[in-house]
Design a protein around this motif. Structure first.
Motif, mmCIF file in Angstrom:
data_model
loop_
_atom_site.group_PDB
_atom_site.id
_atom_site.type_symbol
_atom_site.label_atom_id
_atom_site.label_comp_id
_atom_site.label_asym_id
_atom_site.label_seq_id
_atom_site.Cartn_x
_atom_site.Cartn_y
_atom_site.Cartn_z
ATOM 1 N N ARG D 160 0.806 -1.214 0.000
ATOM 2 C CA ARG D 160 0.000 0.000 0.000
ATOM 3 C C ARG D 160 0.840 1.265 0.000
ATOM 4 O O ARG D 160 0.464 2.262 -0.590
ATOM 5 C CB ARG D 160 -0.868 0.024 1.264
ATOM 6 N N LYS D 161 1.926 1.238 0.723
ATOM 7 C CA LYS D 161 2.634 2.509 0.918
ATOM 8 C C LYS D 161 4.121 2.278 1.125
ATOM 9 O O LYS D 161 4.517 1.312 1.780
ATOM 10 C CB LYS D 161 2.057 3.233 2.142
ATOM 11 N N ILE D 163 7.602 4.541 2.192
ATOM 12 C CA ILE D 163 8.215 5.807 2.623
ATOM 13 C C ILE D 163 9.717 5.597 2.569
ATOM 14 O O ILE D 163 10.261 4.768 3.291
ATOM 15 C CB ILE D 163 7.790 6.180 4.058
ATOM 16 N N ALA D 247 -0.373 1.574 -5.112
ATOM 17 C CA ALA D 247 0.366 1.944 -3.897
ATOM 18 C C ALA D 247 0.787 3.413 -3.976
ATOM 19 O O ALA D 247 0.937 3.976 -5.058
ATOM 20 C CB ALA D 247 1.583 1.046 -3.724
ATOM 21 N N LYS D 248 0.950 4.020 -2.838
ATOM 22 C CA LYS D 248 1.364 5.418 -2.754
ATOM 23 C C LYS D 248 2.695 5.503 -2.016
ATOM 24 O O LYS D 248 3.138 4.520 -1.414
ATOM 25 C CB LYS D 248 0.317 6.236 -1.972
ATOM 26 N N GLY D 249 3.267 6.698 -2.047
ATOM 27 C CA GLY D 249 4.514 6.803 -1.318
ATOM 28 C C GLY D 249 5.034 8.215 -1.165
ATOM 29 O O GLY D 249 4.488 9.184 -1.718
ATOM 30 N N PHE D 269 4.714 -0.737 3.648
ATOM 31 C CA PHE D 269 3.487 -1.199 4.290
ATOM 32 C C PHE D 269 2.611 -1.953 3.303
ATOM 33 O O PHE D 269 2.347 -1.457 2.203
ATOM 34 C CB PHE D 269 2.695 -0.007 4.839
#
Lengths: 387, 387, 387, 387
Positions: D160-161, D163, D247-249, D269
């Protein structure tokens, strides 16, 4: 700068520490492995040597053969130093023979099995004039050198207390029963000596404390235990320490503390401040003082002492670790060897490595710890006197 | 649920721990401060009481006056329990008098000055049937309860080693010379007792280890030191421990370790795993086992034991700390008081607090530690027997 | 000092934050809960009030009833302030009504659902002159106050960059489907407002950054996501920030980051140094500067600023945490209320709490974040103007 | 196993990264430096080569000379590969020329200055069939390989994510004005390329995220800043990320964050769990899951995946660090070179190193980041297509 030539005794297939020594030497490209007697089994020795690319002529079946053959070579081909990475019981005969022959020595720790051997070795070294390094590798870390410098310069004031601990857990079960090579010889009195955990890692703790603080042990009170059934040497040891001058301390070592990997730590308290260092996070040194916030010193910074800066290869934040520290012991020894070869004195901060005297004091510490543990008397005198 | 009524002895202006007790009680709103004899100086006692909003009628000039007057009140107005937060030397007479009068007691630690007093107090408590809690507050932390549960349930297997340490640095200079109130009485044998650091914080370490592990000390070997010139009690103590059943340990406490704030830690090693807990990071418990990665348990999670979950007020990540742990001791004591008042037995996990027996064992530990430190004999028998 | 009287709206059975507010107020004993309308369901409200020991006469079935009845009481009995701890959608009507009636207000965040309501509320507050606090509780931590002081005093130099993050994982699954109360209303637009994670925790991040740095947002670029299928509001938001004056930043908040508990952190970089603070380790503030080692400031030390020292209850190393920080917001509000009641100005460092203006700016931030996320335009103007 | 022979372009006196490459190769003793063109200044090149003990005949004044001369040598003497460690602008011509000549290449990052060059290089590499490694050294860490394995095996579920952050502070002042060599070329567009921090370290962040997650970037939104007056390239960059599949980031990189040393971190994540890794503590990988306590995986343990175990030299707790990770990239490349020379396929987990495609994707990322930063449009398409 010409590369030094070295030979290795021990460190064949399946050995752990021999490969570490070789990588440590290789890292800085200042010496080259040209000869070896890599195992007490001639066949295994030669097979190991072939794997490492040793030329057949210098891939020896025994250390005695190696010594003899190397001495027959012209000086400009002969090894400059020998690296001894065998189980402990062989340190003494090998080190003695090479040192007597005038070949410089780097020897793993604990130096030898008892003080008699240690003192004999000191005499040999003093007589022959060889450089003799003992690979108490943890003293090679830059932040250990920084700590030593801060203590020496009085940043902590007179010392009051030292807490040094070496926690491991890998022998929490009877690993030696499975013939794991490292476990096997380390728990065998014939090869390891009179102590188990105390000899293997307690000796590092003793050396680390002595190196940083400069304090001399006066009395100790030890309680050694063998927790794992069937084991023949201690796997855990707890000590109270009293230092010359009044400082007190605690030292312990254990190989049955599950979860601990190679958890060597030291805390040093003086009248004006304290230092904390942890081998598993080696690029950091914590400094507390009577006033003001805690300071976290990190490797590679311009505010560190020259010895710490010299011992560094990478910028801050690019972590250095175990092998670099090990390599620093070798760099120090090689500086001393070169200086000796060139007939010159060492410069400031050059030749910074543990010597045969550190090694002998370590052996004495092991003896006294075992003696104290067996004693009903509270305090056992433990001040080592340089012979 | 009606609020309990309590009175406080000690804890006036400038006192540190009295205010902590009051906040701990206030936090959960289960009891109300209705009476006090807040200082040994009547004037200061009354001034302190006025600041806290005590009604004049129950703002007493001395604890004797308070006891007498409270006993004259009808039961439905009288205090349900007294909280004793004076310097140590007053614990005994005050606790004894209130307990004898049938008033429940919460008393700070160390319980009393010597085992004779402790045993006398036990008799009084057993005779009168009062609830008697000793504020070994660190056992109130949820993750301490979790550790205790894991040991009890055999998660670590039979225990081998305990390392418990209590590091402080606030007495690294002669703070008592400046008349700082906390330093002054804690370094005064008349008020503090026969031990300094050992009594003040070593006793917490002993209690924490005993609470979590359930192990009984068999023998100890202590080395106490007074590092700060002019100080009258020890400010540093190092101990080797031997437990009934063969486990070994180290315990130390110090108030001269500069940089250490309130650094109480414990590590417990068994045949199958280990636990590590650190008071300054109290929401975390580290669990290692023979296989698999380290686990980091944190407060507030559903995987924790009922006792740990009961002792929690906030969701995970919303840190709880010192006062909550302190409050948990009070909650446990108040559960016991209510149960007693209602004539019912305690439910599972109810009434979880250190008792007069913990207090008495702590006093014995202090005595034995001082005795051991003065002895030339290595081991001092230290097994406490519940009278 | 007389105890203030307060009433609570919301915070009945099963509520989480209401109990926190009550404990926070109780901790310091400066106010007493005397009235409540603890649920929107009258039955549940009354049952909850009985459990808390509210007298029947002031255990109200609705907030309207409470307001009316309290206003009928003589001033010396009436509540001094109301604490509003309902789901978000009720903040506006309740806060407005009490403020208009001249009763001081402590209200949870986010303040209201939109800027129109916020501005209306500001007008009411300004007109009525009541004290109005918004429980951005994280700003109550002593080390946050220390950080704010250091920025204000130029210790970091002109600021360049702010990284503020609020990581949670508790909504990584569709917890609201199981009717868990906290999850349910927080993911319901009717009760929570136009934003989910951004409103619930992103607003804390915005407030923390603004409080410490004093910087004003100029433009933002947001990307909100709803990761959990079936959820009706965002559960994750990432933002680029531009501040008035040229500083840049990152802000994110998430409730689907498994493993994150309540992981609010901030890092602030200036031309001369930086600060790092972490809510889950709240007693510590890290300070780096262009030269010299990292400094680790810890709560309770004499080197901290007065505002940080005032906000502290316990000595160093005796950890304080979430509830103490929360209580500090209340202490600040109560100082302001007392000052207002006594007609005096606040002293230095008194009345240190987030106000209705912080609340309104927070609402604007939420609106702008949602607007930006929906926009194809890179930058959305986000400078809040105090009306 | 015969030692491979390699030559180096760049890496003379005062260079930082060349020495790191040499130590990384030396560590494992699998290759030997036999030739070099160590500086763009012939005099400096030769002086540097002499210091390193290069034979005069292969101590070249320029890379062109080196290439020509090496090609004239018989294959059994010629270098097996070239290591390119020059400032960025020389990567393209040097890499192209050696690859075209059929000499294997290890090249530092970022690969080249633009995608046109990158694609040209890919064609050359594909045509010539040489092994081409790009030293994204951070992917060489064992725990990075472990993370990649866990993601690949679905331990985290669908992602999902992400960083990923790369924090440094060494360029917080205009260090280049003092002619510090590293600062000088890295801030010079002619030598460094179109980006500063983004090219130097942002590219590492991109590569780390891509390597571990296998996710492809779809769109980015960047905000680059030059904070230090007089600097000619960005020294700070913040990006929002959107990956193919949803997914984002967040990705950022900075060289003005005072206090940050070489602080590269990643958090990943998924629907079922998360991973956290930190370059400055590289032997550790944190794994959280929906249920159960956090797990802390450490290097050297039997529970790790084969790729992580293969990449390890020392037992647990004996920390490995930057140089070992760097050496792992070389080991992987050398496995591929040997396999090619021996005409055999690579075994499982062999040949694990970043390739020319990683390098090209990294160049594209830099271009797109700069483009996005200059754009008013929120999202810039950033999906790289392998040509």
């Amino acid at each position: 700068m010409r590369k030094l030539r070295y030979g290795m005794v021990g460190g064949g297939r399946d050995a752990f520490i021999g490969a570490v020594h070789r990588k440590a030497v290789a890292l800085d490209g200042q010496a080259e492995l040209v000869a070896g007697a890599l195992s007490s089994s001639p066949d295994k020795a030669k097979a190991s040597g072939r794997e490492l690319g040793l030329p057949d002529a210098r891939n020896y079946g025994s250390w005695e053969e190696m010594l003899e053959a190397e001495l027959r070579l012209p000086a400009q081909e002969r090894i400059d130093f020998v690296s001894i990475v065998t189980p402990n019981h062989l340190h003494y005969p090998v080190a003695k023979a090479f040192a007597e022959a005038g070949i410089h020595v780097v020897c793993d720790k604990p130096l030898v099995h008892n003080s008699e051997q240690a003192h004999d070795l000191i005499q040999v070294v003093e007589r022959s004039g060889v450089v003799f390094a003992v690979t108490y590798n943890y003293t090679g870390y830059p932040m250990v050198k920084q700590a030593r410098d801060m203590v020496k310069n009085g940043v902590l004031g007179p010392l009051r207390k030292v807490i040094v601990e070496y926690n491991q857990g890998w022998l929490a079960t009877q690993l030696e029963a499975s013939h794991q090579k490292q476990a096997e010889w380390r728990t065998d009195p014939a090869r390891s000596g009179i102590a188990g955990a105390v000899g293997d890692i307690g000796s590092h703790a003793e050396n680390l404390a002595a190196t940083i603080t400069g304090l001399e042990l006066e009395q100790i009170c030890a309680d050694l235990t063998t927790f794992v059934p069937g084991r023949r040497l201690d796997d855990d040891g707890n000590l109270l320490l009293r230092f010359v001058g009044g400082a007190k301390g605690l030292l312990w070592c254990s190989q049955v503390e599950i979860g601990a990997e190679n958890d060597l730590r030291i805390r040093i308290f003086g009248e004006k401040g304290s230092l904390t260092w942890h081998q598993e996070d080696p690029n950091v040194l914590i400094h507390d003082s009577l006033e003001g916030p805690r300071q976290v010193l990190t490797r590679g910074n311009a505010y560190l002492c020259p010895a710490a800066q010299r011992a560094t290869r990478l910028p801050t934040g690019h972590p250095e670790a175990f092998i670099e520290a090990f390599a620093n012991v070798y760099l120090g020894a090689m500086e001393a060897i070169r200086a000796k070869q060139e007939g010159r004195a060492l410069g400031e901060n050059e030749g910074d490595f543990p010597t045969v005297y550190d090694g002998a004091r370590g052996v004495y510490f092991i003896e006294k710890t075992v003696e104290s543990s067996r004693s009903d008397q509270k305090w056992t005198e433990a001040r080592w006197k340089r012979p």
